[in-house]
Write a protein that holds these residues in place. Structure first.
Motif, short mmCIF file in Angstrom:
data_model
loop_
_atom_site.label_atom_id
_atom_site.label_comp_id
_atom_site.label_asym_id
_atom_site.label_seq_id
_atom_site.Cartn_x
_atom_site.Cartn_y
_atom_site.Cartn_z
N TYR A 107 0.82 -1.20 0.00
CA TYR A 107 0.00 0.00 0.00
C TYR A 107 0.86 1.27 0.00
CZ TYR A 107 -4.29 -2.66 0.91
OH TYR A 107 -5.36 -3.50 0.82
N GLU A 108 1.88 1.27 0.85
CA GLU A 108 2.75 2.44 0.96
C GLU A 108 3.45 2.72 -0.37
OE1 GLU A 108 3.29 4.70 3.18
OE2 GLU A 108 1.92 3.90 4.70
N THR A 109 3.96 1.64 -0.99
CA THR A 109 4.66 1.81 -2.26
C THR A 109 3.72 2.34 -3.33
OG1 THR A 109 6.12 -0.04 -1.70
CG2 THR A 109 6.07 0.66 -4.00
N ALA A 110 2.52 1.78 -3.41
CA ALA A 110 1.54 2.22 -4.40
C ALA A 110 1.16 3.67 -4.15
CB ALA A 110 0.31 1.33 -4.34
N LYS A 111 0.95 4.03 -2.86
CA LYS A 111 0.59 5.42 -2.53
C LYS A 111 1.70 6.36 -2.95
CE LYS A 111 1.95 7.13 1.03
NZ LYS A 111 2.41 7.49 2.39
N ASP A 112 2.96 6.02 -2.62
CA ASP A 112 4.09 6.91 -2.95
C ASP A 112 4.23 7.10 -4.45
OD1 ASP A 112 4.63 7.16 -0.28
OD2 ASP A 112 6.17 5.58 -0.24
N MET A 113 4.05 6.02 -5.21
CA MET A 113 4.19 6.14 -6.66
C MET A 113 3.06 6.98 -7.26
SD MET A 113 5.59 2.37 -7.81
CE MET A 113 6.22 2.99 -9.36
N ALA A 114 1.88 6.90 -6.68
CA ALA A 114 0.77 7.71 -7.18
C ALA A 114 0.96 9.17 -6.83
CB ALA A 114 -0.55 7.19 -6.63
N LEU A 115 1.36 9.44 -5.56
CA LEU A 115 1.53 10.82 -5.11
C LEU A 115 2.74 11.49 -5.74
CD1 LEU A 115 0.63 10.48 -1.32
CD2 LEU A 115 -0.80 11.41 -3.16
N SER A 116 3.72 10.69 -6.19
CA SER A 116 4.92 11.27 -6.80
C SER A 116 4.65 11.85 -8.18
CB SER A 116 6.02 10.21 -6.90
OG SER A 116 5.63 9.17 -7.79
N GLN A 117 3.54 11.46 -8.76
CA GLN A 117 3.19 11.99 -10.08
C GLN A 117 2.29 13.22 -9.91
OE1 GLN A 117 1.95 9.12 -13.02
NE2 GLN A 117 3.06 7.44 -12.02
N ASN A 118 2.53 14.20 -10.74
CA ASN A 118 1.82 15.47 -10.62
C ASN A 118 0.52 15.50 -11.40
OD1 ASN A 118 3.92 16.58 -9.02
ND2 ASN A 118 5.10 17.06 -10.88
N PHE A 119 -0.04 14.35 -11.64
CA PHE A 119 -1.29 14.28 -12.38
C PHE A 119 -2.35 13.58 -11.54
CE2 PHE A 119 2.22 14.09 -15.45
CZ PHE A 119 1.93 15.22 -16.21
N ASP A 120 -3.62 13.93 -11.79
CA ASP A 120 -4.71 13.29 -11.07
C ASP A 120 -4.91 11.85 -11.53
OD1 ASP A 120 -5.16 15.57 -9.62
OD2 ASP A 120 -6.67 16.35 -11.03
N LYS A 121 -4.48 11.55 -12.76
CA LYS A 121 -4.59 10.20 -13.30
C LYS A 121 -3.25 9.77 -13.86
CE LYS A 121 -9.42 10.85 -14.70
NZ LYS A 121 -10.36 10.86 -15.86
#
Length: 421
Positions: A107-121
């Motif tokens: 979960y943490e890894t997935a969250k970090d990879m999503a938040l590291s991108q500057n796009f909503d999708k």
């Protein structure tokens, strides 16, 4: 030269086809990609709306939930593998929603990879699995929806590989097909070029002979400056004869060039072919009998065709002149004119040596003569039959020849009958 021309044609053809294939494949890929992305976005929105309602959640998990290996759990057959994470304003996971139990590290890894991108999708790859995500602002943090898109990504990847393989196979096949048609297209050009080259060579040779004779006779005249014209008249007659031969040759060459390249259409009208053939026979009848040749003719009356009367008469004159030249002593010339269905058939047959089989296919070539040793004594340059063929073809007809060695030769003409008769 022709090999280079063929290669240029082949290269240009392959470039054009390659560009068209690339445009087609890219268009298909973009359409497929956009369709897949729309499906992914639609499913992410559905999952987000579904997980927003607690009573409809398939399962609510927190960071204290027991760890379950994703690879060992069978997902529900009617749903894609997905999960939702909720974070606070410090990007700490406060809750998770999933049909599967996953460890906190995942979960943490997935969250970090999503938040590291500057796009909503967006999407990313984690543990050999492709995930799409969507971030939604939620109470100071985010609700992040994740969806497994490995199968969809596989479709796009396989599509690219399929395109590359198909393009390679198609280019190989198209190369050989293009090479075949390139050779086929170049062949008539090469034949025309070779004929033109031979034509120029033959014309130069034919012009060179009378020019040499004229030059020699002029030298003789100049060497006898003190003599009277009457004593040197034979040299002048020789010059005049060669000038007339050159004039006939140049006129024939100009006539052939006009037929081949002129855009001016001939004036056609209905005329009586039977009368035209009879008139030509009458003009040559005395000459035929003077040479001890027997003339037989059978003409069906009142056969009317549409065309140029003078040119058709010229064809008949050429055929009769050839028959006269090549008929054996005490030989026979037969002329037949009759109607056959919707065509008019004309044949001129003469007895004699005939035409060898290897010369039949070349008899209508310009400057071609079977017996070159006799050509100067009997006159002509080998342009009569090519002129006759060109005229007949302009009249939408056909001309052919059949010959039996040491027996006879027959030239046959088929012309369409006038629609008014």
């Amino acid at each position: 030269m022709f090999k280079k021309l063929r290669n240029k044609f082949l290269f240009l053809n392959l470039v054009i086809i390659s560009v068209m294939m690339m445009i087609s494949f890219i268009s298909i890929y973009l359409i497929t990609y956009n369709t897949v992305r729309r499906d992914i976005d639609l499913e992410l929105h559905k999952i987000s709306e579904f997980n927003r309602k607690p009573k409809e959640n398939p399962k609510e998990l927190t960071s204290r939930d027991p760890m379950i290996n994703l690879n060992k759990v069978e997902p529900h057959p009617e749903r894609s593998i997905s999960f939702t994470l909720t974070t606070d304003n410090n990007d700490i996971i406060t809750s998770s929603f999933s049909i599967l139990n996953m460890d906190e590290e995942f979960y943490e890894t997935a969250k970090d990879m999503a938040l590291s991108q500057n796009f909503d999708k967006g999407n990313f790859k984690l543990d050999d699995t492709h995930w799409a995500f969507m971030k939604i602002p939620y109470i100071g943090g985010y609700r992040i929806v994740f969806l497994d898109i490995t199968s969809r990504q596989g479709i796009l990847t396989n599509l690219i590989y399929t395109f590359l393989v198909a393009a390679l196979i198609m280019l190989i096949v198209i190369f050989f097909i293009s090479k075949f048609f390139a050779n086929k297209s170049i062949k008539p050009i090469k034949e025309a070029f070779d004929k033109q080259k031979q034509f120029i060579g033959d014309a130069s040779h034919e012009l060179k002979t009378p020019l040499s004779v004229i030059s020699t006779n002029v030298d003789v005249l100049l060497s006898n400056k003190e003599d009277s014209i009457s004593n040197q008249s034979k040299w002048l007659y020789y010059i005049k004869s060669e000038v007339e031969r050159m004039s006939k040759l140049t006129n024939d060459l100009l006539y052939l060039a006009q037929i081949d390249y002129s855009d001016v259409k001939m004036i056609f009208s209905d005329f009586n072919l039977s009368e035209a053939v009879e008139n030509v026979i009458l003009t040559m009848e005395a000459l035929i009998f003077e040479n001890g040749i027997s003339l037989n003719y059978e003409l069906e009356p009142n056969l009317v065709i549409r065309g140029n009367a003078e040119q058709v008469k010229q064809v008949i004159m050429i055929l009769l002149d050839n028959a006269l030249k090549y008929t054996n002593p005490k030989g026979t010339v037969d002329i037949v004119l009759k109607k056959t269905f919707n065509n008019i058939f004309l044949s001129v047959t003469n007895t004699g040596k005939g035409i060898p089989g290897e010369s039949i296919d070349r008899i209508f070539d310009r400057f071609y003569r079977i017996d070159k040793s006799r050509s100067r004594s009997i006159g002509g340059y080998g342009l009569g039959l090519p002129i006759a063929k060109a005229i007949i073809e302009q009249h939408k007809g056909t001309i052919s020849v059949k010959s039996v060695l040491n027996e006879n030769t027959t030239f046959s003409i088929m012309l369409p009958i006038s629609s008014k008769h």
